[in-house]
Write an enzyme that holds these catalytic residues in place. Structure first.
Site, mmCIF file in Angstrom:
data_model
loop_
_atom_site.group_PDB
_atom_site.id
_atom_site.type_symbol
_atom_site.label_atom_id
_atom_site.label_comp_id
_atom_site.label_asym_id
_atom_site.label_seq_id
_atom_site.Cartn_x
_atom_site.Cartn_y
_atom_site.Cartn_z
ATOM 1 N N GLY A 1 7.493 -9.121 3.361
ATOM 2 C CA GLY A 1 6.844 -9.630 2.289
ATOM 3 C C GLY A 1 5.421 -10.344 3.080
ATOM 4 O O GLY A 1 4.666 -11.341 2.218
ATOM 5 N N SER B 1 0.156 -0.796 -0.084
ATOM 6 C CA SER B 1 -0.266 -0.164 -0.591
ATOM 7 C C SER B 1 0.836 1.103 -0.100
ATOM 8 O O SER B 1 0.574 2.230 -0.343
ATOM 9 C CB SER B 1 -1.287 0.325 1.496
ATOM 10 N N GLU C 1 11.032 -8.924 -4.460
ATOM 11 C CA GLU C 1 11.686 -8.394 -3.285
ATOM 12 C C GLU C 1 13.206 -7.834 -3.532
ATOM 13 O O GLU C 1 13.760 -6.898 -2.886
ATOM 14 C CB GLU C 1 11.387 -7.954 -2.474
ATOM 15 N N ALA D 1 8.733 -2.073 4.197
ATOM 16 C CA ALA D 1 8.475 -3.447 4.791
ATOM 17 C C ALA D 1 7.182 -3.670 6.229
ATOM 18 O O ALA D 1 6.439 -2.150 6.148
ATOM 19 C CB ALA D 1 9.603 -2.616 5.225
ATOM 20 N N ASP D 2 7.525 -4.291 6.191
ATOM 21 C CA ASP D 2 6.688 -4.880 7.700
ATOM 22 C C ASP D 2 7.296 -4.337 8.799
ATOM 23 O O ASP D 2 6.010 -4.510 10.145
ATOM 24 C CB ASP D 2 6.365 -5.883 7.769
HETATM 25 C C1 5RP Z 1 4.645 -6.706 0.238
HETATM 26 C C2 5RP Z 1 6.247 -6.507 1.314
HETATM 27 C C3 5RP Z 1 6.267 -4.910 1.765
HETATM 28 O O1 5RP Z 1 6.590 -3.871 1.503
HETATM 29 C C4 5RP Z 1 5.054 -4.558 3.083
HETATM 30 O O2 5RP Z 1 4.296 -5.445 3.617
HETATM 31 C C5 5RP Z 1 4.582 -3.483 3.651
HETATM 32 O O3 5RP Z 1 3.044 -3.368 2.842
HETATM 33 P P1 5RP Z 1 2.347 -1.793 3.467
HETATM 34 O O4 5RP Z 1 2.884 -1.176 2.490
HETATM 35 O O5 5RP Z 1 1.557 -2.244 2.438
HETATM 36 O O6 5RP Z 1 2.142 -1.642 4.543
HETATM 37 O O7 5RP Z 1 7.526 -6.479 2.010
HETATM 38 O O8 5RP Z 1 5.888 -8.504 0.107
#
Ligand code: 5RP
Length: 222
Positions: free
Chosen positions: A93, A28, A101, A81-82
């Site tokens: 991920g 997102s 990625e 990133a998470d």
């Molecule tokens: C996708 C990822 C994204 O970078 C991670 O999940 C962050 O997502 P978001 O910007 O929706 O918070 O690693 O595989």
């Protein structure tokens, strides 16, 4: 939270200068980044997408998308990133695109991460599950091996990655040494890639949400 993601993405847009090939992540926050790219029409030759979803968004925005085999290394790779820790180590991920990625991050001259402040953790062990992409044939086998390493894997059911593989989301991994755990997980036959980024660290993390301006965390040169 969306407003913070948008602010982090806007800060990243300013970095798209002197770039021929741009790597673009998934999620997102990246969606805000692509919307911004469409608005400013910066001059770069083409983008390389970390997922089919991102490739579609880029094309919708009128941006040319090439394959990594056609471009060679990219000048800049921008992604979300998470979770991240004070040593610039990441968990990624949750959007399922971790393999491409990690390839793009490793194939980039500069890796920049955009996050809202909720992704900041003092220690990755207290953060979020670590996604592991596995061959469907080896799902149970890899899950048992991960249990031996101390993790608690959960199969992300009814989900296939763009590579046709499955994901195990792993909680409770002993992460006192994330670089070593990344290697141990990667060495299990059947594991395609690991959402721990403890070797290819970003050069810059843009954090929005804790102060009026977007915080720039620059990784000291190694
Ligand atoms: C996708 C990822 C994204 O970078 C991670 O999940 C962050 O997502 P978001 O910007 O929706 O918070 O690693 O595989």
């Amino acid at each position: 939270m969306e407003a913070d993601k948008r602010r982090a993405a806007e800060a990243a847009l300013a970095l798209v200068r002197d770039v021929r090939f741009l790597g673009v992540g998934t999620g997102s926050t990246v969606r805000h980044f692509i919307e911004g790219l469409a608005g400013i029409q910066p001059h770069f030759e083409a983008a390389v997408a970390s997922s089919e979803q991102t490739a579609a968004l880029l094309r919708q925005a009128g941006i040319r998308v090439l394959d990594l085999n056609e471009t060679g290394d990219v000048d800049l790779y921008v992604d979300g990133a998470d979770a991240f820790d004070p040593h610039f180590r990441l968990i990624k991920g949750h959007g399922g695109a971790l393999t491409r990625e990690k390839i793009l991050a490793t194939a980039s001259r500069r890796f920049v991460v955009m996050v809202d402040a909720r992704k900041r953790f003092d220690c990755l062990v207290d953060s979020v599950a670590v996604p592991v992409e596995v061959l469907p044939f080896a799902r149970s086998f890899t899950a048992r091996k991960i249990v031996h390493l101390g993790g608690a894997p959960a199969w992300r059911e009814h989900y296939l990655t763009d590579n046709g593989n499955q994901i195990l989301d792993v909680l409770h991994l002993p992460l006192s040494d994330p670089a070593s755990m990344e290697i141990q997980l990667k060495s299990i036959p059947g594991v395609v890639e690991v959402g721990l980024f403890a070797h290819r660290l970003p050069e810059l993390i843009l954090v929005a949400g804790e102060s009026p301006t977007v915080e720039r965390l620059e990784r000291p040169a190694l």
